[in-house]
Scaffold this motif. Structure first.
Motif, PDB file in Angstrom:
ATOM      1  N   ALA A  13       0.883  -1.239   0.261  1.00  0.00           N
ATOM      2  CA  ALA A  13      -0.196  -0.129  -0.468  1.00  0.00           C
ATOM      3  C   ALA A  13       0.736   1.540   0.048  1.00  0.00           C
ATOM      4  CB  ALA A  13      -0.575  -0.068   1.456  1.00  0.00           C
ATOM      5  N   SER A  15       3.048   2.451  -2.160  1.00  0.00           N
ATOM      6  CA  SER A  15       3.152   2.506  -3.457  1.00  0.00           C
ATOM      7  C   SER A  15       2.590   2.478  -4.295  1.00  0.00           C
ATOM      8  CB  SER A  15       4.664   2.362  -3.415  1.00  0.00           C
ATOM      9  OG  SER A  15       5.336   2.375  -4.833  1.00  0.00           O
ATOM     10  N   HIS A  35      -0.005  -2.503   4.267  1.00  0.00           N
ATOM     11  CA  HIS A  35       0.510  -3.076   4.300  1.00  0.00           C
ATOM     12  C   HIS A  35       1.798  -2.548   3.630  1.00  0.00           C
ATOM     13  CE1 HIS A  35       3.770  -7.008   4.444  1.00  0.00           C
ATOM     14  NE2 HIS A  35       3.474  -6.552   5.918  1.00  0.00           N
ATOM     15  N   GLY A  36       2.928  -2.150   4.065  1.00  0.00           N
ATOM     16  CA  GLY A  36       4.575  -2.387   3.342  1.00  0.00           C
ATOM     17  C   GLY A  36       5.217  -1.983   4.504  1.00  0.00           C
ATOM     18  N   ARG A  37       6.428  -1.717   3.995  1.00  0.00           N
ATOM     19  CA  ARG A  37       8.322  -1.660   4.672  1.00  0.00           C
ATOM     20  C   ARG A  37       8.131  -0.261   4.903  1.00  0.00           C
ATOM     21  NH1 ARG A  37      12.052  -5.242   1.514  1.00  0.00           N
ATOM     22  NH2 ARG A  37      10.684  -3.673  -0.372  1.00  0.00           N
ATOM     23  N   ASP A  38       7.627   0.046   3.909  1.00  0.00           N
ATOM     24  CA  ASP A  38       7.983   2.021   4.156  1.00  0.00           C
ATOM     25  C   ASP A  38       6.834   3.220   4.904  1.00  0.00           C
ATOM     26  OD1 ASP A  38       8.179   4.860   3.749  1.00  0.00           O
ATOM     27  OD2 ASP A  38       8.693   4.482   1.302  1.00  0.00           O
ATOM     28  N   ASP A  57       7.982  -7.369   6.070  1.00  0.00           N
ATOM     29  CA  ASP A  57       8.883  -7.658   5.454  1.00  0.00           C
ATOM     30  C   ASP A  57       8.394  -8.896   4.678  1.00  0.00           C
ATOM     31  OD1 ASP A  57      10.552  -8.097   3.173  1.00  0.00           O
ATOM     32  OD2 ASP A  57      12.438  -7.707   4.209  1.00  0.00           O
ATOM     33  N   ALA A  59       9.184 -11.583   2.115  1.00  0.00           N
ATOM     34  CA  ALA A  59      10.122 -11.262   1.924  1.00  0.00           C
ATOM     35  C   ALA A  59      10.275 -13.063   3.543  1.00  0.00           C
ATOM     36  CB  ALA A  59      11.253 -11.313   1.406  1.00  0.00           C
ATOM     37  N   GLY A  86       4.412  -6.684  -4.587  1.00  0.00           N
ATOM     38  CA  GLY A  86       5.282  -7.603  -5.709  1.00  0.00           C
ATOM     39  C   GLY A  86       6.622  -6.887  -6.045  1.00  0.00           C
ATOM     40  N   VAL A 107       8.317 -13.091  -2.215  1.00  0.00           N
ATOM     41  CA  VAL A 107       7.609 -12.270  -1.930  1.00  0.00           C
ATOM     42  C   VAL A 107       6.166 -11.539  -3.092  1.00  0.00           C
ATOM     43  CG1 VAL A 107       7.538  -9.572  -2.398  1.00  0.00           C
ATOM     44  CG2 VAL A 107       9.334  -9.937  -1.404  1.00  0.00           C
ATOM     45  N   VAL A 134      -3.011  -9.127  -7.087  1.00  0.00           N
ATOM     46  CA  VAL A 134      -2.795  -8.166  -8.147  1.00  0.00           C
ATOM     47  C   VAL A 134      -1.157  -9.396  -9.085  1.00  0.00           C
ATOM     48  CG1 VAL A 134      -1.337  -6.395  -9.325  1.00  0.00           C
ATOM     49  CG2 VAL A 134      -3.140  -6.067  -7.512  1.00  0.00           C
ATOM     50  N   THR A 135      -1.782  -9.730 -10.096  1.00  0.00           N
ATOM     51  CA  THR A 135      -0.455 -10.656 -10.786  1.00  0.00           C
ATOM     52  C   THR A 135      -0.033 -10.024 -12.011  1.00  0.00           C
ATOM     53  OG1 THR A 135      -2.984 -11.446 -12.433  1.00  0.00           O
ATOM     54  CG2 THR A 135      -2.319 -13.280 -10.465  1.00  0.00           C
ATOM     55  N   SER A 136       0.114 -10.322 -13.306  1.00  0.00           N
ATOM     56  CA  SER A 136       0.293  -9.754 -14.241  1.00  0.00           C
ATOM     57  C   SER A 136       1.135 -10.089 -15.640  1.00  0.00           C
ATOM     58  CB  SER A 136       2.677  -9.294 -13.789  1.00  0.00           C
ATOM     59  OG  SER A 136       2.916  -8.940 -15.198  1.00  0.00           O
ATOM     60  N   LYS A 153       4.609 -15.418 -11.152  1.00  0.00           N
ATOM     61  CA  LYS A 153       3.565 -14.206 -11.444  1.00  0.00           C
ATOM     62  C   LYS A 153       2.573 -15.496 -11.951  1.00  0.00           C
ATOM     63  CE  LYS A 153       3.183 -10.549  -9.903  1.00  0.00           C
ATOM     64  NZ  LYS A 153       2.679  -9.572  -8.225  1.00  0.00           N
ATOM     65  N   GLU A 185       7.181   2.763  -9.378  1.00  0.00           N
ATOM     66  CA  GLU A 185       7.990   2.986  -9.524  1.00  0.00           C
ATOM     67  C   GLU A 185       9.323   0.864  -9.258  1.00  0.00           C
ATOM     68  OE1 GLU A 185       9.134   4.433  -5.099  1.00  0.00           O
ATOM     69  OE2 GLU A 185       7.833   5.707  -5.296  1.00  0.00           O
ATOM     70  N   PHE A 186       8.355   0.216  -9.834  1.00  0.00           N
ATOM     71  CA  PHE A 186       8.252  -0.464 -10.085  1.00  0.00           C
ATOM     72  C   PHE A 186       9.940  -1.259 -10.664  1.00  0.00           C
ATOM     73  CE2 PHE A 186       7.962  -4.932 -12.735  1.00  0.00           C
ATOM     74  CZ  PHE A 186       7.836  -5.750 -11.672  1.00  0.00           C
TER      75      PHE A 186
END
Ligand SMILES: NC(=O)c1ccc[n+]([C@@H]2O[C@H](COP(=O)([O-])OP(=O)(O)OC[C@H]3O[C@@H](n4cnc5c(N)ncnc54)[C@H](OP(=O)(O)O)[C@@H]3O)[C@@H](O)[C@H]2O)c1
Length: 253
Positions: A13, A15, A35-38, A57, A59, A86, A107, A134-136, A153, A185-186
């Motif tokens: 969330a 980014s 949720h996130g790290r930043d 994290d 990971a 991701g 991740v 959210v896949t790709s 993915k 920013e991916f």
């Protein structure tokens, strides 16, 4: 299902797509777990949305049961889980270290599978619940230079579809959103910018709108943009032609 009054968890969330999705869910009336790290970015988003921040994290997959408990403790229930976080990795496969491979798998695949497993009992108690992944497009077409990312993915995609079948007849509905190239920013984070002239990157708000559509209308899959379905259909029906076209026009990003 209407998001108003529900509790929605969004991973990644802090980014890009996740932040846009959190804002869209907030506007639709959901209460948010972000949720996130930043921590700074998450705190700023919490200030705008009134959401609860949970950091960690992904990971570290062994910590996911504790993370799920932390998430559940915020509002005492959860109705919507958006597995969005991701990380990419681009370059020749032979240059990946074992740690790179592990991180991309953990991740993008292990974490969403484990978080879904940990939250499923709570989701099943709700009158209506949704899990969106959210896949790709990379997982549906294969991409040179992103072999491990594409593979995980694809794995997430099939996991989601399998779970959708398994939970049919219950209140928990599963969907996937399949983005193409999105302006976030991916690419900077994966270490290789997006340099192709087409397809043009779409805004993260378009993917957020697709996540909301998957939730509201119980959609099994939503491509953004919609035409991305075409190469996937060609790959399924005419794989030889697909490979020729991909070698000429695409196959990397
Ligand atoms: N951008 C595209 O073109 C594109 C295309 C197809 C699919 N996708 C998928 O869309 C999703 C969102 O990506 P995005 O484009 O919005 O990229 P982004 O701007 O780089 O955002 C990625 C998010 O994932 C979180 N994240 C990454 N590693 C994490 C970890 N180890 N632990 C916890 N959180 C972690 C980040 O949180 P922190 O920064 O707080 O750690 C960040 O919020 C990803 O699953 C990606 O694979 C993107």
């Amino acid at each position: 299902m209407r998001p108003r009054g529900t509790v929605a968890v969004v991973t990644g969330a802090s980014s890009g797509i996740g932040a846009a999705t959190a804002l869209a869910l907030h506007e639709a009336g959901a209460r948010l777990v972000l949720h996130g790290r930043d921590t700074e970015r998450l705190a700023a988003l919490a200030g705008r949305t009134g959401g609860q921040v949970v950091t960690g994290d992904l990971a570290d997959t062994a910590a996911i049961p504790a993370l799920a408990q932390d998430i559940l403790g915020r509002f005492g229930e959860v109705d919507i889980l958006v597995n969005n976080a991701g990380v990419g990795w681009a370059g020749p496969f032979g240059e990946m270290t074992a740690a790179d491979v592990r991180r991309v798998i953990d991740v993008n695949l292990t974490a969403p599978v484990e978080l879904t497993r940990a939250l499923l009992p709570a989701l099943r108690t709700r009158p209506a619940a949704r899990v969106v992944f959210v896949t790709s497009i990379a997982g549906r077409t294969a991409v040179a230079g992103e072999s491990v990312y594409s593979a995980v993915k694809a794995g997430l995609d099939v996991f989601a579809d399998s779970l959708r079948f398994e939970l049919s007849g219950t209140t928990v509905k599963i969907g996937v959103v399949v983005p193409g190239v999105v302006d976030t920013e991916f690419f900077a984070r994966r270490g290789r910018p997006y340099e192709r002239s087409s397809p043009k990157p779409v805004g993260a708000d378009r993917i957020a709108a697709a996540v909301l559509r998957a939730i509201r209308d119980d959609r099994a899959e939503v491509y953004v943009p919609a035409w991305l379905r075409l190469p996937v259909v060609i790959r399924g029906v005419l794989p030889g032609m697909y490979r020729t076209l991909a070698a000429r026009f695409g196959g990397s990003s």
